[in-house]
Design a protein around this motif. Structure first.
Motif, PDB file in Angstrom:
ATOM      1  N   SER A   2       0.453  -1.300   0.339  1.00  0.00           N
ATOM      2  CA  SER A   2      -0.634   0.134  -0.543  1.00  0.00           C
ATOM      3  C   SER A   2       1.510   1.056   0.082  1.00  0.00           C
ATOM      4  CB  SER A   2      -0.930   0.437   0.913  1.00  0.00           C
ATOM      5  OG  SER A   2       0.010   0.339   2.490  1.00  0.00           O
ATOM      6  N   SER A   3       1.965   0.636   0.420  1.00  0.00           N
ATOM      7  CA  SER A   3       3.014   1.805   0.036  1.00  0.00           C
ATOM      8  C   SER A   3       3.805   2.502  -0.922  1.00  0.00           C
ATOM      9  CB  SER A   3       4.188   2.342   1.323  1.00  0.00           C
ATOM     10  OG  SER A   3       4.841   0.860   1.191  1.00  0.00           O
ATOM     11  N   LYS A   4       3.206   1.347  -2.212  1.00  0.00           N
ATOM     12  CA  LYS A   4       3.534   2.046  -3.465  1.00  0.00           C
ATOM     13  C   LYS A   4       3.199   3.676  -4.170  1.00  0.00           C
ATOM     14  CE  LYS A   4       3.664   0.279  -7.930  1.00  0.00           C
ATOM     15  NZ  LYS A   4       3.399  -1.620  -8.654  1.00  0.00           N
ATOM     16  N   ARG A   5       4.153   3.781  -4.032  1.00  0.00           N
ATOM     17  CA  ARG A   5       4.067   5.588  -4.937  1.00  0.00           C
ATOM     18  C   ARG A   5       2.987   5.444  -6.185  1.00  0.00           C
ATOM     19  NH1 ARG A   5       4.697   8.450  -1.089  1.00  0.00           N
ATOM     20  NH2 ARG A   5       4.912  10.004  -2.027  1.00  0.00           N
ATOM     21  N   LEU A   6       2.032   6.658  -5.889  1.00  0.00           N
ATOM     22  CA  LEU A   6       1.460   6.661  -6.837  1.00  0.00           C
ATOM     23  C   LEU A   6       2.681   7.338  -8.807  1.00  0.00           C
ATOM     24  CD1 LEU A   6      -1.398   8.811  -5.989  1.00  0.00           C
ATOM     25  CD2 LEU A   6      -1.589   6.591  -5.763  1.00  0.00           C
ATOM     26  N   LYS A   7       3.609   7.607  -8.884  1.00  0.00           N
ATOM     27  CA  LYS A   7       4.338   7.789  -9.506  1.00  0.00           C
ATOM     28  C   LYS A   7       4.464   7.282 -10.387  1.00  0.00           C
ATOM     29  CE  LYS A   7       6.445  11.960  -7.565  1.00  0.00           C
ATOM     30  NZ  LYS A   7       8.020  12.921  -7.649  1.00  0.00           N
ATOM     31  N   ARG A   8       4.961   5.915 -10.095  1.00  0.00           N
ATOM     32  CA  ARG A   8       4.875   4.315 -10.382  1.00  0.00           C
ATOM     33  C   ARG A   8       3.400   3.788 -10.826  1.00  0.00           C
ATOM     34  NH1 ARG A   8       7.425   0.203  -7.069  1.00  0.00           N
ATOM     35  NH2 ARG A   8       7.911  -0.680  -9.012  1.00  0.00           N
ATOM     36  N   LEU A   9       2.080   4.246 -11.257  1.00  0.00           N
ATOM     37  CA  LEU A   9       1.419   4.046 -12.113  1.00  0.00           C
ATOM     38  C   LEU A   9       1.311   4.780 -13.206  1.00  0.00           C
ATOM     39  CD1 LEU A   9      -1.473   3.749  -8.878  1.00  0.00           C
ATOM     40  CD2 LEU A   9       0.659   1.811  -9.934  1.00  0.00           C
ATOM     41  N   ASN A  10       0.514   4.071 -14.022  1.00  0.00           N
ATOM     42  CA  ASN A  10      -0.262   4.529 -14.617  1.00  0.00           C
ATOM     43  C   ASN A  10      -0.746   5.883 -14.495  1.00  0.00           C
ATOM     44  OD1 ASN A  10      -0.711   5.358 -17.497  1.00  0.00           O
ATOM     45  ND2 ASN A  10      -1.039   4.191 -18.396  1.00  0.00           N
ATOM     46  N   LEU A  11      -1.204   6.516 -14.124  1.00  0.00           N
ATOM     47  CA  LEU A  11      -2.596   7.640 -13.918  1.00  0.00           C
ATOM     48  C   LEU A  11      -2.653   9.387 -14.636  1.00  0.00           C
ATOM     49  CD1 LEU A  11      -2.190   7.954 -10.097  1.00  0.00           C
ATOM     50  CD2 LEU A  11      -3.400   5.872 -11.096  1.00  0.00           C
ATOM     51  N   PRO A  12      -3.374   9.166 -15.298  1.00  0.00           N
ATOM     52  CA  PRO A  12      -3.668  10.913 -16.003  1.00  0.00           C
ATOM     53  C   PRO A  12      -3.077  11.960 -15.132  1.00  0.00           C
ATOM     54  CG  PRO A  12      -6.251   9.524 -15.672  1.00  0.00           C
ATOM     55  CD  PRO A  12      -5.011   8.405 -14.617  1.00  0.00           C
ATOM     56  N   LYS A  13      -1.954  12.296 -16.223  1.00  0.00           N
ATOM     57  CA  LYS A  13      -1.046  13.243 -15.629  1.00  0.00           C
ATOM     58  C   LYS A  13      -1.553  14.051 -14.814  1.00  0.00           C
ATOM     59  CE  LYS A  13       2.245  16.646 -16.984  1.00  0.00           C
ATOM     60  NZ  LYS A  13       4.011  16.773 -18.796  1.00  0.00           N
ATOM     61  N   GLU A  14      -2.857  14.865 -15.289  1.00  0.00           N
ATOM     62  CA  GLU A  14      -3.472  16.221 -14.305  1.00  0.00           C
ATOM     63  C   GLU A  14      -3.595  15.417 -13.012  1.00  0.00           C
ATOM     64  OE1 GLU A  14      -6.820  17.548 -16.870  1.00  0.00           O
ATOM     65  OE2 GLU A  14      -5.055  18.408 -18.843  1.00  0.00           O
ATOM     66  N   ALA A  15      -5.287  14.379 -12.949  1.00  0.00           N
ATOM     67  CA  ALA A  15      -5.362  13.639 -11.953  1.00  0.00           C
ATOM     68  C   ALA A  15      -4.151  13.365 -10.568  1.00  0.00           C
ATOM     69  CB  ALA A  15      -5.451  12.495 -12.366  1.00  0.00           C
ATOM     70  N   LEU A  16      -2.519  12.952 -11.509  1.00  0.00           N
ATOM     71  CA  LEU A  16      -1.603  12.922 -10.588  1.00  0.00           C
ATOM     72  C   LEU A  16      -0.767  14.171  -9.790  1.00  0.00           C
ATOM     73  CD1 LEU A  16       0.798  11.313  -8.908  1.00  0.00           C
ATOM     74  CD2 LEU A  16       1.519  11.960 -11.177  1.00  0.00           C
ATOM     75  N   GLU A  17      -0.945  15.109 -10.446  1.00  0.00           N
ATOM     76  CA  GLU A  17      -0.383  16.925 -10.316  1.00  0.00           C
ATOM     77  C   GLU A  17      -1.790  17.105  -8.767  1.00  0.00           C
ATOM     78  OE1 GLU A  17      -0.538  18.643 -13.456  1.00  0.00           O
ATOM     79  OE2 GLU A  17       1.730  17.835 -14.150  1.00  0.00           O
ATOM     80  N   LYS A  18      -2.581  16.413  -9.073  1.00  0.00           N
ATOM     81  CA  LYS A  18      -3.617  17.297  -8.439  1.00  0.00           C
ATOM     82  C   LYS A  18      -3.707  16.720  -7.354  1.00  0.00           C
ATOM     83  CE  LYS A  18      -6.695  20.334 -10.608  1.00  0.00           C
ATOM     84  NZ  LYS A  18      -6.726  21.942  -9.802  1.00  0.00           N
ATOM     85  N   LEU A  19      -3.470  15.508  -7.425  1.00  0.00           N
ATOM     86  CA  LEU A  19      -3.794  14.115  -5.766  1.00  0.00           C
ATOM     87  C   LEU A  19      -1.795  14.994  -5.010  1.00  0.00           C
ATOM     88  CD1 LEU A  19      -4.598  10.815  -7.241  1.00  0.00           C
ATOM     89  CD2 LEU A  19      -5.158  12.651  -5.663  1.00  0.00           C
ATOM     90  N   THR A  20      -1.185  15.215  -5.283  1.00  0.00           N
ATOM     91  CA  THR A  20       0.010  15.061  -5.145  1.00  0.00           C
ATOM     92  C   THR A  20       0.196  17.083  -4.663  1.00  0.00           C
ATOM     93  OG1 THR A  20       1.840  13.733  -7.369  1.00  0.00           O
ATOM     94  CG2 THR A  20       2.932  15.951  -5.953  1.00  0.00           C
ATOM     95  N   GLN A  21      -0.684  17.862  -5.586  1.00  0.00           N
ATOM     96  CA  GLN A  21      -0.649  18.836  -4.436  1.00  0.00           C
ATOM     97  C   GLN A  21      -1.141  18.532  -3.312  1.00  0.00           C
ATOM     98  OE1 GLN A  21      -3.198  21.644  -7.592  1.00  0.00           O
ATOM     99  NE2 GLN A  21      -1.332  21.284  -8.776  1.00  0.00           N
ATOM    100  N   HIS A  22      -2.132  17.808  -3.209  1.00  0.00           N
ATOM    101  CA  HIS A  22      -2.994  17.706  -1.753  1.00  0.00           C
ATOM    102  C   HIS A  22      -2.394  16.515  -1.221  1.00  0.00           C
ATOM    103  CE1 HIS A  22      -6.403  19.478  -3.811  1.00  0.00           C
ATOM    104  NE2 HIS A  22      -6.718  20.048  -2.736  1.00  0.00           N
ATOM    105  N   ASN A  23      -1.215  15.979  -0.942  1.00  0.00           N
ATOM    106  CA  ASN A  23      -0.033  15.721  -0.362  1.00  0.00           C
ATOM    107  C   ASN A  23      -0.272  13.862  -0.269  1.00  0.00           C
ATOM    108  OD1 ASN A  23       1.690  17.517   0.927  1.00  0.00           O
ATOM    109  ND2 ASN A  23       0.334  18.235   2.095  1.00  0.00           N
ATOM    110  N   ILE A  24      -1.186  13.775  -1.037  1.00  0.00           N
ATOM    111  CA  ILE A  24      -1.376  12.009  -1.858  1.00  0.00           C
ATOM    112  C   ILE A  24      -0.650  11.485  -2.551  1.00  0.00           C
ATOM    113  CG2 ILE A  24      -3.948  10.586  -2.622  1.00  0.00           C
ATOM    114  CD1 ILE A  24      -4.587  12.599  -1.691  1.00  0.00           C
TER     115      ILE A  24
END
Length: 368
Positions: A2-24
Motif C-alpha cells: 500500500s506504500s507504493k508511490r502513485l508516480k509508479r502507476l499509469n495515472l492521468p497526468k492532471e489527476a496525479l498533479e492534483k493528488l500530489t498538490q494535496h499530499n496524496i
C-alpha cells in the motif's frame, strides 16, 4: 504494497498533479479516502476516479506466481544472492544472503554486527554496475567511513590504485543518521523512490532495536502494544521493498536477558553491553525484540563470543539452511572465517536461542 508511490502507476497526468498538490502520494493515501473526496480533489469524472482506485487496489495485491516461476527467476537472476565471502556460510545459504528477504544479524555489543554490515556494504557497492549503490540507515552513530575505506582497500587491494577509486566506492554508500522512531518510519516510507533513482542493491538498518528500546518501555502495557505495532509496520515496509525490487535487506539487532522457564519467560530489556546471568538465576541471553519480531525476519544470524578474538556466527533461522555454526575473527578486511571453524549445533526457537557473551563477572555462560 500500500506504500507504493502513485508516480509508479499509469495515472492521468492532471489527476496525479492534483493528488500530489494535496499530499496524496501513495496507494494508501488514495484508498483511505472516499470516492466523493477524490472527485472533489482531482476534479476528474467518476469513471476516471474509479479507474484510479482500481489501479491502486491492483498495485496493493501481489500478483500470483507459481513455484516454477520463482525457481526460474531465482536461477536466472545474477543478483539472487549477496555473497558474504564467508565460504561455508554462503554454501549453506545456497549463495549468500538471499535477495527479496530480510536478514537479521543479532549479537552482543562489540561482536562484529556493524563490521559485518560495513563489509556487506562494500561487497554490494563493488558488485554489479558501477552506478549501483547502498542505503545504510545508522541509528546508533556506529558507522565509520574510515572503516569502510579500510575494509574496501584490504579486501580488494588490486582494485584501489588511486584516490579516485576510493571516492567512487565510498560515494555509493548513502548513510542516513536517524535519531527517532518517527524519523526512521518517515525514512523507510521514502525508500522506494531512492531505490529507483540511486539503483540501490542493498539496504542496511543498523540497528533495528536501538530507537525502539529507547522510546518504548516494555513495563507499560500500552507502550508494548505500540512497540509491536511499530515493529510490524517496519517489517512490512522492509519486506515490501525487498520483494518488489529483489534486493537483500540487512538489519542488526541487540540482545536481551530473559528470565523464567522456557515458554513462560519474561523480557528484561537490557542495554546489550554484557547481558549475562549469575549462577542460580533462571535466565539466559537471546536476541532482543521478542517473538513477534523473530517471525518478521526470514534469516537470523547470531554472532557470539568464544574466547579471545575468536567469535562465532550461528544460522539460527533460515528457510534453506540447517542449524550451522562458523568461527570467525574480525580483521582489517572485515569478517574472516576460520578454515576449520564450521560445524552444526542443536538449534531451537530463534527467539529463545542462547547467546554467549563476555563478562568479567563470576557467571555461568549460556551454552549453545
Amino acid at each position: 504494497m500500500s506504500s507504493k508511490r502513485l508516480k509508479r502507476l499509469n495515472l492521468p497526468k492532471e489527476a496525479l498533479e492534483k493528488l500530489t498538490q494535496h499530499n496524496i502520494g501513495s496507494c494508501r493515501d488514495v484508498l483511505s479516502r472516499s470516492t466523493l473526496e477524490l472527485l472533489k480533489l482531482t476534479g476528474c469524472g467518476y469513471l476516471t476516479v474509479t479507474d484510479i482506485i482500481d489501479q491502486c487496489c491492483q498495485a496493493c495485491i501481489p500478483p500470483p506466481v507459481t513455484g516454477l516461476q520463482l525457481l526460474h527467476g531465482r536461477s536466472e537472476s545474477k543478483s539472487a544472492f549477496l555473497p558474504t565471502t564467508l565460504a561455508d556460510l554462503d554454501k549453506v545459504l545456497h549463495g549468500g544472503l538471499p535477495a527479496g528477504t530480510i536478514t537479521e544479524i543479532a549479537g552482543p555489543s562489540g561482536c562484529g554486527k556493524t563490521q559485518f554490515s560495513i563489509m556487506l556494504s562494500v561487497l554490494s557497492a563493488m558488485s554489479g554496475d558501477t552506478d549501483t549503490s547502498v542505503i545504510y540507515i545508522d541509528t546508533e552513530g556506529a558507522f565509520s567511513a574510515e572503516r569502510l575505506v579500510e575494509v574496501a582497500r584490504s579486501k580488494f587491494p588490486s582494485h584501489f590504485q588511486s584516490e579516485h577509486d576510493i571516492v567512487d566506492v565510498a560515494s555509493r554508500v548513502h548513510v542516513d543518521s536517524i535519531q527517532s522512531c518517527t524519523s526512521l518510519m518517515k525514512r523507510l516510507k521514502s525508500l522506494e523512490e531512492d531505490i529507483i533513482t540511486k539503483k540501490v542493491k542493498l539496504i542496511v538498518v543498523d540497528s533495528i532495536a536501538s530507537l525502539v528500546r529507547k522510546e518504548f518501555s516494555t513495563s507499560i502495557g500500552r507502550n508494548l502494544t505500540d512497540r509491536t505495532n511499530f515493529l510490524s509496520q517496519e517489517a512490512a515496509i522492509l519486506k515490501y521493498v525487498a520483494e518488489v525490487f529483489s534486493i537483500p535487506v540487512v538489519v542488526t539487532n541487540q540482545i536481551t536477558t530473559r528470565y523464567g522457564r522456557p515458554g513462560a519467560v519474561l523480557d528484561s530489556e537490557h542495554d546489550g553491553s554484557s547481558s549475562v546471568t549469575a549462577e542460580g538465576d533462571a535466565g539466559f541471553v537471546t536476541a532482543a525484540l521478542g517473538n513477534t519480531w523473530s517471525h518478521s525476519v526470514n534469516t537470523r544470524l547470531i554472532l557470539q563470543y568464544l574466547e579471545a578474538d575468536r567469535r562465532q556466527v550461528l544460522v539460527a533461522k533460515s528457510p534453506v539452511a540447517p542449524f550451522t555454526s562458523f568461527t570467525y575473527t574480525v580483521q582489517k578486511q572485515g569478517i574472516v572465517q576460520e578454515d576449520d571453524g564450521a560445524g552444526h549445533y542443536h538449534g531451537t526457537d530463534p527467539s529463545m536461542q542462547h547467546i554467549r557473551v563476555r563478562s568479567s563477572l563470576p557467571i555461568q555462560m549460556s551454552q549453545v
